[in-house]
Scaffold this motif. Structure first.
Motif, mmCIF file in Angstrom:
data_model
loop_
_atom_site.group_PDB
_atom_site.id
_atom_site.type_symbol
_atom_site.label_atom_id
_atom_site.label_comp_id
_atom_site.label_asym_id
_atom_site.label_seq_id
_atom_site.Cartn_x
_atom_site.Cartn_y
_atom_site.Cartn_z
ATOM 1 N N ASP A 56 52.046 44.815 27.236
ATOM 2 C CA ASP A 56 52.017 43.543 27.969
ATOM 3 C C ASP A 56 51.483 42.410 27.090
ATOM 4 O O ASP A 56 50.557 42.594 26.296
ATOM 5 C CB ASP A 56 51.151 43.689 29.226
ATOM 6 N N THR A 59 49.861 36.533 28.064
ATOM 7 C CA THR A 59 50.110 35.777 29.314
ATOM 8 C C THR A 59 50.096 36.715 30.516
ATOM 9 O O THR A 59 49.527 36.394 31.571
ATOM 10 C CB THR A 59 51.500 35.090 29.229
ATOM 11 N N MET A 60 50.728 37.887 30.375
ATOM 12 C CA MET A 60 50.745 38.847 31.492
ATOM 13 C C MET A 60 49.326 39.347 31.799
ATOM 14 O O MET A 60 48.950 39.500 32.963
ATOM 15 C CB MET A 60 51.643 40.042 31.154
ATOM 16 N N ALA A 63 47.309 36.662 33.628
ATOM 17 C CA ALA A 63 47.768 36.538 35.019
ATOM 18 C C ALA A 63 47.264 37.715 35.859
ATOM 19 O O ALA A 63 46.763 37.541 36.975
ATOM 20 C CB ALA A 63 49.295 36.481 35.054
ATOM 21 N N SER A 255 52.345 32.765 41.276
ATOM 22 C CA SER A 255 52.838 32.806 39.899
ATOM 23 C C SER A 255 52.194 33.968 39.135
ATOM 24 O O SER A 255 52.869 34.695 38.395
ATOM 25 C CB SER A 255 52.528 31.454 39.252
ATOM 26 N N ASN A 256 50.890 34.182 39.332
ATOM 27 C CA ASN A 256 50.219 35.315 38.669
ATOM 28 C C ASN A 256 50.879 36.633 39.049
ATOM 29 O O ASN A 256 51.116 37.493 38.201
ATOM 30 C CB ASN A 256 48.735 35.368 39.061
ATOM 31 N N ILE A 259 54.175 37.000 37.282
ATOM 32 C CA ILE A 259 54.042 37.207 35.837
ATOM 33 C C ILE A 259 53.554 38.624 35.524
ATOM 34 O O ILE A 259 53.959 39.232 34.539
ATOM 35 C CB ILE A 259 53.091 36.141 35.224
ATOM 36 N N LEU A 264 59.412 38.959 37.234
ATOM 37 C CA LEU A 264 59.675 37.652 36.627
ATOM 38 C C LEU A 264 60.874 37.729 35.687
ATOM 39 O O LEU A 264 61.710 36.840 35.643
ATOM 40 C CB LEU A 264 58.438 37.176 35.864
ATOM 41 N N TYR A 265 60.948 38.831 34.922
ATOM 42 C CA TYR A 265 62.013 38.960 33.929
ATOM 43 C C TYR A 265 63.333 39.404 34.551
ATOM 44 O O TYR A 265 64.397 39.108 34.035
ATOM 45 C CB TYR A 265 61.557 39.924 32.824
ATOM 46 N N ARG A 272 63.712 32.504 40.422
ATOM 47 C CA ARG A 272 62.430 32.004 39.906
ATOM 48 C C ARG A 272 62.147 30.601 40.429
ATOM 49 O O ARG A 272 61.013 30.282 40.797
ATOM 50 C CB ARG A 272 62.448 31.993 38.373
#
Ligand SMILES: C[S@@+](CC[C@H](N)C(=O)[O-])C[C@H]1O[C@@H](n2cnc3c(N)ncnc32)[C@H](O)[C@@H]1O
Ligand SMILES: [Zn+2]
Length: 304
Positions: A56, A59-60, A63, A255-256, A259, A264-265, A272
């Protein structure tokens, strides 16, 4: 309950025991691994890395940490600690590895629960205190960012960067392995567990985060059914379904959550964009805790 140093580390290059001398772990073959300033050790040899920055991203991790410390998954942490501590022998040490520990939330929660258990005011209502009883804890993750964040927040657990596919842990030494929303490598988990040792898997159920998935995907995929047969060398122990709702009060926590999950991906740009419009959301948390027990006479997976 005391937390004692984890003693079962093995050299990732040759499997020899690692011994700590000052700020370095060394094996008898002369390999050495320094403890980083934040208090973790990197046991992922460069030659075993598939990418420069595996696991990970930073950023992940940030979050996930912000989401978890807000307490939204507290019932999961309580249930996991309840399962692990209720299996603790009152006169013995219990060694436990969190394989794919992320930023360490569930091990920190386990430490917190073991403290309250010692004072007799256990969250689960069961008594876990007793002379000689102690926890030896290790958290391992392939993401350096995850382990750095974990080590910054806790100094009692042994934190290591490493790979579930090649655990830097001596064979047949652990009472528990936790694999939470993670990447199980059953052969390795089997190798490091003592006979009778337990693997606790925590995985998403069919309704997990359903309300969020309904917003970001045009149609929901059918859930993968749970495995009917335990993996080789294990017998199926108890399973527990845990279901509750959480209210996310603002866009930041929504958002957390996005993520920190694979959603998210996987979501389309349109999905999104819809999620970005949300200012609050109530979501179902639906997870399955499944205990697998290493058979008393399981074959050594490395000798097959
Ligand atoms: C979905 S996260 C779950 C983290 C933590 N268990 C939790 O529930 O908060 C999966 C974690 O597995 C780690 N991971 C991925 N592949 C791994 C591997 N081969 N060995 C160890 N960890 C791995 C990722 O870096 C990530 O931190
Ligand atoms: Zn070595």
């Amino acid at each position: 309950m005391a937390i004692r140093p984890f003693k079962e580390l093995a050299c990732p290059l040759d499997g020899e025991p690692l011994v700590q001398e000052a700020n370095t772990w060394r094996c008898t073959q002369g390999h050495s691994f320094d403890i980083a300033r934040q208090g973790y050790v990197n046991l992922l040899p460069v030659q075993n890395k598939r990418s420069r920055d595996p696991g990970d991203s930073k950023t992940m991790i940030v979050a996930r940490q912000e989401f978890l410390v807000a307490g939204f998954y507290q019932p999961i942490a309580d249930a996991v600690a309840g399962v692990v501590l209720s299996g603790a022998d009152p006169s013995a040490e219990l060694s436990c590895l969190d394989a794919g520990c992320g930023e360490g939330y569930y091990l920190r929660q386990l430490v917190a629960h073991s403290g309250s258990a010692y004072s007799g005011a256990s969250h689960s209502g069961a008594s876990h205190s007793g002379a000689g009883q102690a926890l030896n804890l290790m958290g391992l993750d392939i993401s350096k960012w995850a382990v750095q964040a974990a080590a910054r927040q806790d100094k009692q657990v042994t934190w290591a960067v490493g790979n579930n596919a090649n655990l830097p842990v001596l064979s047949a030494t652990l009472d528990y392995v936790l694999c939470m929303f993670g990447f199980p490598v059953y052969g390795e988990f089997l190798r490091v567990l003592k006979p009778g040792g337990k693997l606790l898997m925590v995985d998403a159920g069919a309704d997990h985060l359903r309300e969020l998935r309904e917003i970001i995907y045009p149609t929901l995929k059918a859930a993968r059914p749970p495995q009917t047969q335990p993996p080789a060398g294990f017998t199926q122990g108890e399973t527990q379904q845990l279901r509750f709702t959480v209210h996310l009060p603002d866009a930041q926590q929504i958002s957390n959550l996005l993520i920190m999950t694979p959603h998210l991906y996987r979501a389309s740009a349109e999905g999104r964009a819809k999620a970005e419009q949300l200012t609050e959301l109530t979501v179902t948390v639906d997870v399955r805790l499944s205990k697998l027990v290493k058979a008393q006479h399981a074959a050594d997976p490395n000798q097959q």
